[in-house]
Motif scaffolding. Sequence first.
Motif, mmCIF file in Angstrom:
data_model
loop_
_atom_site.group_PDB
_atom_site.id
_atom_site.type_symbol
_atom_site.label_atom_id
_atom_site.label_comp_id
_atom_site.label_asym_id
_atom_site.label_seq_id
_atom_site.Cartn_x
_atom_site.Cartn_y
_atom_site.Cartn_z
ATOM 1 N N PHE A 46 -4.969 6.760 2.628
ATOM 2 C CA PHE A 46 -4.717 5.669 1.696
ATOM 3 C C PHE A 46 -4.777 6.177 0.261
ATOM 4 O O PHE A 46 -5.697 6.907 -0.128
ATOM 5 C CB PHE A 46 -5.750 4.562 1.903
ATOM 6 C CG PHE A 46 -5.733 3.515 0.828
ATOM 7 C CD1 PHE A 46 -6.767 3.421 -0.075
ATOM 8 C CD2 PHE A 46 -4.675 2.638 0.727
ATOM 9 C CE1 PHE A 46 -6.767 2.466 -1.070
ATOM 10 C CE2 PHE A 46 -4.650 1.675 -0.264
ATOM 11 C CZ PHE A 46 -5.702 1.594 -1.171
ATOM 12 N N TYR B 44 0.547 5.297 1.230
ATOM 13 C CA TYR B 44 -0.206 6.299 1.964
ATOM 14 C C TYR B 44 0.472 7.653 1.785
ATOM 15 O O TYR B 44 1.691 7.741 1.661
ATOM 16 C CB TYR B 44 -0.247 5.974 3.458
ATOM 17 C CG TYR B 44 -1.125 4.815 3.848
ATOM 18 C CD1 TYR B 44 -0.642 3.514 3.825
ATOM 19 C CD2 TYR B 44 -2.437 5.030 4.266
ATOM 20 C CE1 TYR B 44 -1.451 2.447 4.194
ATOM 21 C CE2 TYR B 44 -3.249 3.964 4.647
ATOM 22 C CZ TYR B 44 -2.752 2.676 4.606
ATOM 23 O OH TYR B 44 -3.549 1.626 4.984
ATOM 24 N N PHE C 276 4.300 7.174 2.383
ATOM 25 C CA PHE C 276 4.734 5.962 3.071
ATOM 26 C C PHE C 276 4.358 4.735 2.247
ATOM 27 O O PHE C 276 3.224 4.610 1.783
ATOM 28 C CB PHE C 276 4.067 5.845 4.451
ATOM 29 C CG PHE C 276 4.596 6.814 5.466
ATOM 30 C CD1 PHE C 276 3.965 8.031 5.677
ATOM 31 C CD2 PHE C 276 5.714 6.505 6.221
ATOM 32 C CE1 PHE C 276 4.449 8.929 6.613
ATOM 33 C CE2 PHE C 276 6.199 7.392 7.160
ATOM 34 C CZ PHE C 276 5.567 8.607 7.358
ATOM 35 N N LYS D 111 0.803 11.484 3.601
ATOM 36 C CA LYS D 111 0.601 12.094 4.916
ATOM 37 C C LYS D 111 1.048 13.549 4.908
ATOM 38 O O LYS D 111 2.192 13.858 4.573
ATOM 39 C CB LYS D 111 1.374 11.303 5.979
ATOM 40 C CG LYS D 111 1.089 11.761 7.406
ATOM 41 C CD LYS D 111 1.855 10.924 8.399
ATOM 42 C CE LYS D 111 1.508 11.288 9.836
ATOM 43 N NZ LYS D 111 1.903 12.654 10.184
ATOM 44 N N LEU E 125 0.844 -1.191 0.000
ATOM 45 C CA LEU E 125 0.000 0.000 0.000
ATOM 46 C C LEU E 125 0.875 1.235 0.000
ATOM 47 O O LEU E 125 1.990 1.232 0.521
ATOM 48 C CB LEU E 125 -0.896 0.030 1.249
ATOM 49 C CG LEU E 125 -1.738 -1.216 1.564
ATOM 50 C CD1 LEU E 125 -0.991 -2.163 2.496
ATOM 51 C CD2 LEU E 125 -3.054 -0.817 2.207
ATOM 52 N N GLU F 261 -1.333 15.368 10.388
ATOM 53 C CA GLU F 261 -2.548 14.661 9.997
ATOM 54 C C GLU F 261 -2.258 13.178 9.908
ATOM 55 O O GLU F 261 -1.107 12.750 9.909
ATOM 56 C CB GLU F 261 -3.071 15.174 8.653
ATOM 57 C CG GLU F 261 -3.576 16.597 8.713
ATOM 58 C CD GLU F 261 -4.255 17.009 7.420
ATOM 59 O OE1 GLU F 261 -4.470 18.218 7.244
ATOM 60 O OE2 GLU F 261 -4.569 16.139 6.590
ATOM 61 N N GLY F 262 -3.314 12.380 9.816
ATOM 62 C CA GLY F 262 -3.131 10.946 9.653
ATOM 63 C C GLY F 262 -2.859 10.580 8.214
ATOM 64 O O GLY F 262 -3.173 11.341 7.296
ATOM 65 N N PRO F 263 -2.261 9.413 7.975
ATOM 66 C CA PRO F 263 -2.024 8.969 6.600
ATOM 67 C C PRO F 263 -3.339 8.741 5.855
ATOM 68 O O PRO F 263 -4.306 8.253 6.434
ATOM 69 C CB PRO F 263 -1.278 7.649 6.790
ATOM 70 C CG PRO F 263 -0.736 7.685 8.177
ATOM 71 C CD PRO F 263 -1.715 8.481 8.959
ATOM 72 N N LEU G 57 0.581 -4.012 9.356
ATOM 73 C CA LEU G 57 1.233 -3.342 8.247
ATOM 74 C C LEU G 57 2.641 -2.962 8.688
ATOM 75 O O LEU G 57 2.830 -2.444 9.788
ATOM 76 C CB LEU G 57 0.482 -2.069 7.856
ATOM 77 C CG LEU G 57 -0.851 -2.218 7.126
ATOM 78 C CD1 LEU G 57 -1.416 -0.837 6.801
ATOM 79 C CD2 LEU G 57 -0.687 -3.038 5.862
#
Lengths: 114, 112
Positions: free
Chosen positions: B46, B36, B89, B38, B34, B42-44, B100
């Motif tokens: 998808f 991501y 990421f 970011k 995957l 803030e949060g990652p 993960l």
Amino acid sequence: EADIYQTPRYLVIGTGKKITLECSQTMGHDKMYWYQQDPGMELHLIHYSYGVNSTEKGDLSSESTVSRIRTEHFPLTLESARPSHTSQYLCASSRTGKYQETQYFGPGTRLLVL
Amino acid sequence: DQQVKQNSPSLSVQEGRISILNCDYTNSMFDYFLWYKKYPAEGPTFLISISSIKDKNEDGRFTVFLNKSAKHLSLHIVPSQPGDSAVYFCAANKRGSEKLVFGKGTKLTVNP
């Protein structure tokens, strides 16, 4: 669109205080996760849950604890905060399914312990 | 021992050009990958994923390529836009595991 929420977004607190970081998701996901991330570093899994009343420790040792009493709620608690706990804490969730899972993240809580 | 490596901490590209972000992994049991994105504080988010049964997956401006023999994957963004500036990421997962494994990220800067 992922519906996963974290509060507070930012927290500055003194050493020795007890804190609880909240995480809720409205997607009905059975699995939930807590990650810790420091700047320039990878995300490290500290806790996860398969479902209600299930909690497991992740790869990174953490002094925090978690609970999963309701499907949608996965709070993380630090009984006595220390400066070494300063970090960003990220909550995520995923659904068990036929295919491999994608984890969806909340906005994170940035914690500073003085 | 890092199982997922992003060897370039940063990348700078011009708006409209292609951005190529690279990721290497060591664990041959990984079969789902995957990416991501970011932003700071803030949060990652998808972006895109790929299963090991494929070698390419495309979604709009984003394409992920997987080379299993080299244990290498890459994310192509074309054309790059200033709003793409973020940390990217790479993450990997093996079937049957909830975990993960993340790389350290690559900071992409797209200059206008």
